[in-house]
Design an enzyme around this catalytic site. Structure first.
Site, mmCIF file in Angstrom:
data_model
loop_
_atom_site.group_PDB
_atom_site.id
_atom_site.type_symbol
_atom_site.label_atom_id
_atom_site.label_comp_id
_atom_site.label_asym_id
_atom_site.label_seq_id
_atom_site.Cartn_x
_atom_site.Cartn_y
_atom_site.Cartn_z
ATOM 1 N N TYR A 93 -6.081 -16.609 15.522
ATOM 2 C CA TYR A 93 -5.049 -15.837 14.807
ATOM 3 C C TYR A 93 -4.130 -15.127 15.803
ATOM 4 C CZ TYR A 93 -2.983 -11.625 12.731
ATOM 5 O OH TYR A 93 -2.114 -10.622 12.385
ATOM 6 N N THR A 121 1.556 -8.128 15.752
ATOM 7 C CA THR A 121 0.317 -7.342 15.707
ATOM 8 C C THR A 121 -0.102 -6.882 17.102
ATOM 9 O OG1 THR A 121 -2.069 -7.608 15.383
ATOM 10 C CG2 THR A 121 -0.830 -9.623 15.656
ATOM 11 N N ASP A 122 -0.842 -5.779 17.144
ATOM 12 C CA ASP A 122 -1.369 -5.318 18.440
ATOM 13 C C ASP A 122 -2.418 -6.290 18.991
ATOM 14 O OD1 ASP A 122 -3.417 -4.772 16.624
ATOM 15 O OD2 ASP A 122 -3.686 -2.670 17.221
ATOM 16 N N GLU A 123 -2.904 -7.205 18.126
ATOM 17 C CA GLU A 123 -3.960 -8.122 18.575
ATOM 18 C C GLU A 123 -3.468 -9.091 19.649
ATOM 19 O OE1 GLU A 123 -6.541 -9.587 15.469
ATOM 20 O OE2 GLU A 123 -6.071 -7.878 14.190
ATOM 21 N N LYS A 174 -0.081 -15.602 16.797
ATOM 22 C CA LYS A 174 0.924 -14.530 16.704
ATOM 23 C C LYS A 174 1.583 -14.311 18.073
ATOM 24 C CE LYS A 174 1.710 -12.201 13.538
ATOM 25 N NZ LYS A 174 2.673 -12.398 12.407
HETATM 26 P P1 NAD Z 1 -1.367 -11.150 3.952
HETATM 27 O O1 NAD Z 1 -2.306 -12.236 4.322
HETATM 28 O O2 NAD Z 1 -1.812 -10.094 2.980
HETATM 29 O O3 NAD Z 1 -0.022 -11.788 3.346
HETATM 30 C C1 NAD Z 1 0.590 -12.908 3.890
HETATM 31 C C2 NAD Z 1 1.609 -13.434 2.882
HETATM 32 O O4 NAD Z 1 2.298 -14.550 3.478
HETATM 33 C C3 NAD Z 1 0.987 -13.947 1.572
HETATM 34 O O5 NAD Z 1 1.728 -13.490 0.465
HETATM 35 C C4 NAD Z 1 1.088 -15.467 1.694
HETATM 36 O O6 NAD Z 1 1.204 -16.123 0.438
HETATM 37 C C5 NAD Z 1 2.350 -15.606 2.533
HETATM 38 N N1 NAD Z 1 2.389 -16.878 3.271
HETATM 39 C C6 NAD Z 1 1.419 -17.407 4.050
HETATM 40 N N2 NAD Z 1 1.810 -18.591 4.551
HETATM 41 C C7 NAD Z 1 3.076 -18.800 4.095
HETATM 42 C C8 NAD Z 1 4.035 -19.838 4.281
HETATM 43 N N3 NAD Z 1 3.760 -20.906 5.039
HETATM 44 N N4 NAD Z 1 5.238 -19.727 3.667
HETATM 45 C C9 NAD Z 1 5.525 -18.640 2.897
HETATM 46 N N5 NAD Z 1 4.659 -17.639 2.680
HETATM 47 C C10 NAD Z 1 3.444 -17.708 3.281
HETATM 48 O O7 NAD Z 1 -0.917 -10.507 5.323
HETATM 49 P P2 NAD Z 1 -0.555 -8.975 5.683
HETATM 50 O O8 NAD Z 1 -1.806 -8.253 6.025
HETATM 51 O O9 NAD Z 1 0.357 -8.434 4.659
HETATM 52 O O10 NAD Z 1 0.244 -9.193 7.037
HETATM 53 C C11 NAD Z 1 1.651 -9.424 7.028
HETATM 54 C C12 NAD Z 1 2.132 -9.614 8.450
HETATM 55 O O11 NAD Z 1 1.802 -8.461 9.225
HETATM 56 C C13 NAD Z 1 1.469 -10.803 9.161
HETATM 57 O O12 NAD Z 1 2.453 -11.450 9.923
HETATM 58 C C14 NAD Z 1 0.419 -10.160 10.057
HETATM 59 O O13 NAD Z 1 0.215 -10.939 11.202
HETATM 60 C C15 NAD Z 1 1.075 -8.833 10.375
HETATM 61 N N6 NAD Z 1 0.163 -7.706 10.662
HETATM 62 C C16 NAD Z 1 -0.827 -7.373 9.782
HETATM 63 C C17 NAD Z 1 -1.627 -6.256 10.047
HETATM 64 C C18 NAD Z 1 -2.699 -5.809 9.078
HETATM 65 O O14 NAD Z 1 -3.433 -4.874 9.374
HETATM 66 N N7 NAD Z 1 -2.821 -6.404 7.900
HETATM 67 C C19 NAD Z 1 -1.434 -5.513 11.217
HETATM 68 C C20 NAD Z 1 -0.402 -5.885 12.099
HETATM 69 C C21 NAD Z 1 0.385 -6.978 11.797
HETATM 70 P P1 TYD Z 2 -10.412 -6.901 9.639
HETATM 71 O O1 TYD Z 2 -10.113 -6.063 8.444
HETATM 72 O O2 TYD Z 2 -10.763 -8.335 9.429
HETATM 73 O O3 TYD Z 2 -9.178 -6.735 10.637
HETATM 74 P P2 TYD Z 2 -9.018 -7.217 12.190
HETATM 75 O O4 TYD Z 2 -10.085 -8.194 12.502
HETATM 76 O O5 TYD Z 2 -7.680 -7.848 12.174
HETATM 77 O O6 TYD Z 2 -9.093 -5.972 12.996
HETATM 78 O O7 TYD Z 2 -11.639 -6.248 10.416
HETATM 79 C C1 TYD Z 2 -11.580 -4.922 10.913
HETATM 80 C C2 TYD Z 2 -12.859 -4.675 11.698
HETATM 81 O O8 TYD Z 2 -13.971 -4.695 10.790
HETATM 82 C C3 TYD Z 2 -13.151 -5.743 12.731
HETATM 83 O O9 TYD Z 2 -13.721 -5.128 13.886
HETATM 84 C C4 TYD Z 2 -14.189 -6.633 12.072
HETATM 85 C C5 TYD Z 2 -14.942 -5.673 11.172
HETATM 86 N N1 TYD Z 2 -15.477 -6.277 9.923
HETATM 87 C C6 TYD Z 2 -16.847 -6.146 9.603
HETATM 88 O O10 TYD Z 2 -17.623 -5.505 10.339
HETATM 89 N N2 TYD Z 2 -17.304 -6.728 8.455
HETATM 90 C C7 TYD Z 2 -16.491 -7.426 7.614
HETATM 91 O O11 TYD Z 2 -16.978 -7.963 6.587
HETATM 92 C C8 TYD Z 2 -15.083 -7.541 7.948
HETATM 93 C C9 TYD Z 2 -14.140 -8.296 7.060
HETATM 94 C C10 TYD Z 2 -14.635 -6.937 9.110
#
Ligand code: NAD
Ligand code: TYD
Length: 341
Positions: A154, A126-128, A158
């Protein structure tokens, strides 16, 4: 037929990735490992489960014996690790689980890759991991060579995993790649995240809890564009390299929430400014020049189109999210948002 091990495929991005690969790569078989935490939904994979090129295994990536069995049986050439604890707010409440899944889980998978000779381990990051950027410096962007400077438990977990992945490459010569993507949006995103949470609350005329003043900025990318980027990295990315993935699509949270209100014809008076998130990152902004230059990737979905596609999907797939928000999520929401007021 090549076998790809996809972890976390019952989650948001992993699920979209499974469908992308089944559609675009007819010569790939997918073995999906997921422990089905609160964020994993088998219903997301309903259609995939009917495909003979798809196998689902209900296991935890931290379980070394179980992972060794999976590798021994399926001998995956490629491993793509999506499995993670992914929600910043939950990491603030319970960091330990994040360290264990996101760091140790990654280590177990890489050890199996070494033992069973996988051709590539890809870490979905992630970019975070770069921390945040100031709001008043629109000229600044995240590039791959920046030092890691995570803000939340978090993002620190990562970042730790990223360091470990690069260490396995340097020390053991494990063929690895890492993608660091900005915020994704699209179908199947768990309702705790900003866009689905605000959409579902607005639909039900509930308050829309915006943290702080809503001025924090995120760089939004349609999930399909992320999936395409990962495939390009798997196909042509250089081993040992990190690729930033983002679409130059920066938006303030408050503007996204207002856009959702407009889509549903709901009043802005639903918006409620609540206590800010602890350590809240101000701005994320990816410079995607490297992946564009080396692999020719650019985002294809404009935000204006992607957000309508996404919100239409949530309207058309009520059962998917209603099943979630009627269960343990109710308790989570009460706990998280009562104390946040
Ligand atoms: P999500 O929370 O929707 O899904 C995570 C999945 O992993 C779930 O199906 C969960 O059951 C599974 N999981 C969790 N712990 C596990 C374990 N110990 N063993 C097996 N399975 C397990 O997450 P997401 O939003 O789909 O993100 C997927 C990946 O992308 C993550 O690594 C996250 O850090 C990365 N990512 C997410 C975003 C975003 O905007 N959502 C952006 C950049 C990177
Ligand atoms: P989120 O979807 O949790 O992603 P991330 O924290 O990984 O960027 O949140 C996106 C942005 O929205 C973040 O700045 C936090 C804000 N946010 C709210 O203002 N209210 C909410 O209830 C949630 C879940 C997020």
């Amino acid at each position: 037929m090549k076998t790809m091990l996809v972890t976390g495929g019952a989650g948001f991005i992993g699920g979209n990735f499974v469908y992308h690969v089944l559609k675009e790569y007819p010569d790939r078989r997918i073995v999906c490992v997921d422990s089905l935490t609160y964020a994993g939904n088998l219903s997301t994979l309903d259609t995939a489960l009917k495909n003979e090129r798809f196998v689902f295994i209900h296991k935890d990536i931290r379980d070394r014996d179980a992972m060794r069995e999976v590798f021994a049986e399926y001998r995956p050439e490629v491993v793509v690790n999506f499995a993670a604890e992914s929600h910043v707010d939950r990491s603030i409440v319970d960091p330990g689980l994040f360290l264990s899944t996101n760091i140790i889980g990654t280590q177990v998978l890489m050890d199996c890759c070494r033992e069973f000779g996988a051709e590539r381990f890809h870490q979905v990051s992630t970019d975070e991991v770069y921390g945040d950027l100031p709001l008043d410096r629109p000229d600044m962007f995240f590039t791959e060579d920046l030092p890691l400077k995570a803000s939340s438990p978090y993002s620190a977990s990562k970042a730790s995993a990223d360091l470990l992945v690069l260490a396995y490459h340097r020390t053991y010569g494990l063929p690895v790649t890492i993608s660091r993507c900005s915020n994704n949006y699209g179908p199947y995103q768990f309702p705790e995240k900003l866009i689905p949470l605000m959409f579902i609350n607005a639909l039900e005329d509930k308050p829309l809890p915006v943290y702080g003043k809503g001025e924090n900025v995120r760089d939004w990318l349609y999930v399909e564009d992320h999936c395409r980027a990962i495939c390009m990295i798997l196909d042509r990315g250089r081993s040992g390299e990190v690729y930033n993935v983002g679409g130059h699509n920066e938006m303030r949270n408050i503007d996204i929430v207002r856009m959702i209100c407009d889509y549903l014809g709901k009043p802005y008076s639903l918006i409620e400014f609540v206590k800010d998130r602890k350590g809240h990152d101000l701005r994320y902004a990816i410079d995607p020049a490297k992946i564009k230059r080396e692999l020719g990737w650019t985002p294809e979905t404009k935000f204006a189109d992607g957000i309508v596609k996404t919100l239409d999907w949530y309207l058309a797939n009520r059962k998917w999210w209603e099943d979630i928000v009627s269960g343990e999520y109710k308790e989570y929401y009460k706990k998280m948002y009562e104390v946040n007021k």
